[in-house]
Design a protein around this motif. Sequence first.
Motif, PDB file in Angstrom:
ATOM      1  N   PHE A 279       0.827  -1.208   0.000  1.00 52.97           N
ATOM      2  CA  PHE A 279       0.000   0.000   0.000  1.00 52.97           C
ATOM      3  C   PHE A 279       0.863   1.262   0.000  1.00 52.97           C
ATOM      4  O   PHE A 279       0.525   2.241  -0.665  1.00 52.97           O
ATOM      5  CB  PHE A 279      -0.956   0.005   1.202  1.00 52.97           C
ATOM      6  CG  PHE A 279      -2.275  -0.618   0.890  1.00 52.97           C
ATOM      7  CD1 PHE A 279      -2.454  -1.990   0.995  1.00 52.97           C
ATOM      8  CD2 PHE A 279      -3.353   0.149   0.457  1.00 52.97           C
ATOM      9  CE1 PHE A 279      -3.674  -2.589   0.689  1.00 52.97           C
ATOM     10  CE2 PHE A 279      -4.575  -0.432   0.147  1.00 52.97           C
ATOM     11  CZ  PHE A 279      -4.734  -1.799   0.250  1.00 52.97           C
ATOM     12  N   THR A 280       1.990   1.227   0.737  1.00 56.39           N
ATOM     13  CA  THR A 280       2.836   2.441   0.755  1.00 56.39           C
ATOM     14  C   THR A 280       3.478   2.657  -0.621  1.00 56.39           C
ATOM     15  O   THR A 280       3.729   3.793  -1.003  1.00 56.39           O
ATOM     16  CB  THR A 280       3.938   2.381   1.840  1.00 56.39           C
ATOM     17  OG1 THR A 280       4.690   1.184   1.646  1.00 56.39           O
ATOM     18  CG2 THR A 280       3.388   2.419   3.236  1.00 56.39           C
ATOM     19  N   GLU A 281       3.721   1.564  -1.361  1.00 51.39           N
ATOM     20  CA  GLU A 281       4.262   1.736  -2.719  1.00 51.39           C
ATOM     21  C   GLU A 281       3.196   2.281  -3.664  1.00 51.39           C
ATOM     22  O   GLU A 281       3.453   3.162  -4.474  1.00 51.39           O
ATOM     23  CB  GLU A 281       4.792   0.401  -3.254  1.00 51.39           C
ATOM     24  CG  GLU A 281       6.223   0.161  -2.813  1.00 51.39           C
ATOM     25  CD  GLU A 281       6.665  -1.272  -2.992  1.00 51.39           C
ATOM     26  OE1 GLU A 281       6.213  -1.928  -3.958  1.00 51.39           O
ATOM     27  OE2 GLU A 281       7.442  -1.753  -2.151  1.00 51.39           O
ATOM     28  N   GLN A 282       1.993   1.733  -3.496  1.00 51.29           N
ATOM     29  CA  GLN A 282       0.902   2.190  -4.369  1.00 51.29           C
ATOM     30  C   GLN A 282       0.506   3.639  -4.069  1.00 51.29           C
ATOM     31  O   GLN A 282       0.193   4.404  -4.964  1.00 51.29           O
ATOM     32  CB  GLN A 282      -0.303   1.269  -4.184  1.00 51.29           C
ATOM     33  CG  GLN A 282      -1.346   1.449  -5.274  1.00 51.29           C
ATOM     34  CD  GLN A 282      -2.517   0.466  -5.081  1.00 51.29           C
ATOM     35  OE1 GLN A 282      -2.480  -0.426  -4.218  1.00 51.29           O
ATOM     36  NE2 GLN A 282      -3.554   0.632  -5.877  1.00 51.29           N
ATOM     37  N   TYR A 283       0.545   3.976  -2.778  1.00 47.33           N
ATOM     38  CA  TYR A 283       0.156   5.328  -2.355  1.00 47.33           C
ATOM     39  C   TYR A 283       1.282   5.940  -1.534  1.00 47.33           C
ATOM     40  O   TYR A 283       1.244   5.921  -0.305  1.00 47.33           O
ATOM     41  CB  TYR A 283      -1.130   5.291  -1.517  1.00 47.33           C
ATOM     42  CG  TYR A 283      -2.295   4.656  -2.229  1.00 47.33           C
ATOM     43  CD1 TYR A 283      -2.967   5.340  -3.249  1.00 47.33           C
ATOM     44  CD2 TYR A 283      -2.710   3.368  -1.908  1.00 47.33           C
ATOM     45  CE1 TYR A 283      -4.024   4.747  -3.921  1.00 47.33           C
ATOM     46  CE2 TYR A 283      -3.775   2.773  -2.576  1.00 47.33           C
ATOM     47  CZ  TYR A 283      -4.426   3.470  -3.576  1.00 47.33           C
ATOM     48  OH  TYR A 283      -5.465   2.888  -4.249  1.00 47.33           O
ATOM     49  N   PRO A 284       2.319   6.470  -2.221  1.00 47.25           N
ATOM     50  CA  PRO A 284       3.445   7.034  -1.459  1.00 47.25           C
ATOM     51  C   PRO A 284       3.006   8.268  -0.668  1.00 47.25           C
ATOM     52  O   PRO A 284       1.974   8.883  -0.978  1.00 47.25           O
ATOM     53  CB  PRO A 284       4.457   7.416  -2.538  1.00 47.25           C
ATOM     54  CG  PRO A 284       3.790   7.238  -3.842  1.00 47.25           C
ATOM     55  CD  PRO A 284       2.471   6.597  -3.656  1.00 47.25           C
ATOM     56  N   GLU A 285       3.805   8.600   0.312  1.00 45.03           N
ATOM     57  CA  GLU A 285       3.469   9.751   1.166  1.00 45.03           C
ATOM     58  C   GLU A 285       3.246  10.987   0.301  1.00 45.03           C
ATOM     59  O   GLU A 285       4.013  11.251  -0.627  1.00 45.03           O
ATOM     60  CB  GLU A 285       4.594   9.990   2.190  1.00 45.03           C
ATOM     61  CG  GLU A 285       4.162  10.958   3.240  1.00 45.03           C
ATOM     62  CD  GLU A 285       4.808  10.718   4.599  1.00 45.03           C
ATOM     63  OE1 GLU A 285       5.778   9.949   4.697  1.00 45.03           O
ATOM     64  OE2 GLU A 285       4.322  11.345   5.545  1.00 45.03           O
ATOM     65  N   GLY A 286       2.185  11.707   0.595  1.00 46.21           N
ATOM     66  CA  GLY A 286       1.874  12.899  -0.195  1.00 46.21           C
ATOM     67  C   GLY A 286       0.748  12.639  -1.185  1.00 46.21           C
ATOM     68  O   GLY A 286       0.083  13.566  -1.634  1.00 46.21           O
ATOM     69  N   SER A 287       0.534  11.346  -1.528  1.00 49.37           N
ATOM     70  CA  SER A 287      -0.578  11.043  -2.436  1.00 49.37           C
ATOM     71  C   SER A 287      -1.850  10.850  -1.605  1.00 49.37           C
ATOM     72  O   SER A 287      -1.785  10.665  -0.386  1.00 49.37           O
ATOM     73  CB  SER A 287      -0.285   9.788  -3.263  1.00 49.37           C
ATOM     74  OG  SER A 287      -0.165   8.675  -2.407  1.00 49.37           O
ATOM     75  N   ALA A 288      -2.990  10.880  -2.294  1.00 41.73           N
ATOM     76  CA  ALA A 288      -4.263  10.727  -1.567  1.00 41.73           C
ATOM     77  C   ALA A 288      -4.541   9.244  -1.355  1.00 41.73           C
ATOM     78  O   ALA A 288      -4.759   8.503  -2.316  1.00 41.73           O
ATOM     79  CB  ALA A 288      -5.378  11.375  -2.363  1.00 41.73           C
ATOM     80  N   VAL A 289      -4.515   8.815  -0.101  1.00 40.61           N
ATOM     81  CA  VAL A 289      -4.840   7.411   0.214  1.00 40.61           C
ATOM     82  C   VAL A 289      -6.366   7.310   0.233  1.00 40.61           C
ATOM     83  O   VAL A 289      -7.015   8.039   0.991  1.00 40.61           O
ATOM     84  CB  VAL A 289      -4.260   7.004   1.590  1.00 40.61           C
ATOM     85  CG1 VAL A 289      -4.575   5.546   1.894  1.00 40.61           C
ATOM     86  CG2 VAL A 289      -2.765   7.285   1.665  1.00 40.61           C
ATOM     87  N   PRO A 290      -6.954   6.441  -0.607  1.00 35.48           N
ATOM     88  CA  PRO A 290      -8.422   6.376  -0.603  1.00 35.48           C
ATOM     89  C   PRO A 290      -8.957   5.743   0.682  1.00 35.48           C
ATOM     90  O   PRO A 290      -8.374   4.774   1.183  1.00 35.48           O
ATOM     91  CB  PRO A 290      -8.760   5.502  -1.820  1.00 35.48           C
ATOM     92  CG  PRO A 290      -7.510   4.775  -2.154  1.00 35.48           C
ATOM     93  CD  PRO A 290      -6.343   5.496  -1.553  1.00 35.48           C
ATOM     94  N   MET A 291     -10.035   6.300   1.194  1.00 33.92           N
ATOM     95  CA  MET A 291     -10.646   5.698   2.395  1.00 33.92           C
ATOM     96  C   MET A 291     -11.288   4.369   1.989  1.00 33.92           C
ATOM     97  O   MET A 291     -12.070   4.333   1.034  1.00 33.92           O
ATOM     98  CB  MET A 291     -11.716   6.639   2.958  1.00 33.92           C
ATOM     99  CG  MET A 291     -12.386   6.101   4.210  1.00 33.92           C
ATOM    100  SD  MET A 291     -13.648   7.221   4.850  1.00 33.92           S
ATOM    101  CE  MET A 291     -15.069   6.773   3.870  1.00 33.92           C
TER     102      MET A 291
END
Length: 211
Positions: free
Chosen positions: A155-167
Motif C-alpha cells: 500500500f505504501t508503494e501504491q500510495y506514497p506519502e503525499g498522495s491521496a490514500v483512498p478511504m
Amino acid sequence: MDLHNIRESYNFDSLDTDKVNKDPMVQFQNWFEEYKVLSIKDYNAMAVSTVNAGLPESRIVLLKEIRDEGFVFYTNYASAKGKALAENPNISALFFWREQERQVRISGRVEKLAPKQSKEYFETRPYLSQIGAAASEQSAPIESREALESKFNAFTEQYPEGSAVPMPESWGGYIIRPVKYEFWQGREGRLHDRLIFLKVENAWTISRIQP
Ligand SMILES: Cc1cc2nc3c(=O)[nH]c(=O)nc-3n(C[C@H](O)[C@H](O)[C@H](O)COP(=O)(O)O)c2cc1C
C-alpha cells in the motif's frame, strides 16, 4: 494469583442530584474536561461493548467527537464489532477515570456516519494511519506478521506519502446515541454515588441507585 488485599479508598469528590447537570451530555463534558486537563495518554479512550447472537465483546476505541446527539468513534465496519453492530446496534461505552475515582457508563444505539463525514475525518488522519486503515482487514485472520507487513508495504508503494490514500469503503464512523448514562463517583466506605439518567419520551430522568 491472590489479589485479595488490593484495596483503595475513594474520597476525591461526591455527586448528588442537586449538583449534577440536568443534561447528562453536559455533565459528561464537564467531567471529561476535568479529566482532559490531566493530559493522561489516551484520555479519550473508552471501552465499547457489543452483543450479537454470540458472546459479548469489549474493546478500547478512541472517542473522536462529542456532539449534542452523541459520541463518535471510527473503525472498520467489517471488523468483529462492525459485524456485531450490523446485527444488533445496541452498544455500551465505558469510561474509567481512575485519578478522579470516576466511571461513566453509557448505553445506546449506534448509527453509521454519512460516508462524507467519515471521509472528511479520514483525510485529516496522519499518512501512516490512513495506510494502516487501508491495508488492514480488521479482525480477519492473517497467516503471519510478514504477510501483514508486506500488505502494508504494498500500500505504501501504491500510495506514497503525499498522495491521496483512498478511504476504504469498509471504514468509517459510528455515532452512539445514548439512552442511558450512569455517573459513578467513588466514596468512602464503599458508599459510592451512582446517578442514573434515563431518556423517557425525549426527556432525561435522574435517579440514585445503591452502590
Ligand atoms: C488505546 C487504544 C485505542 C484504540 N482505538 C481504536 C479506534 O479508535 N478504532 C478501532 O477500530 N480500534 C481501536 N483500537 C483497537 C481495538 O481495541 C480493537 O483491537 C479493534 O478495533 C478490533 O476490534 P474487534 O475485532 O472487536 O472489531 C484501539 C486500541 C487501543 C488499546
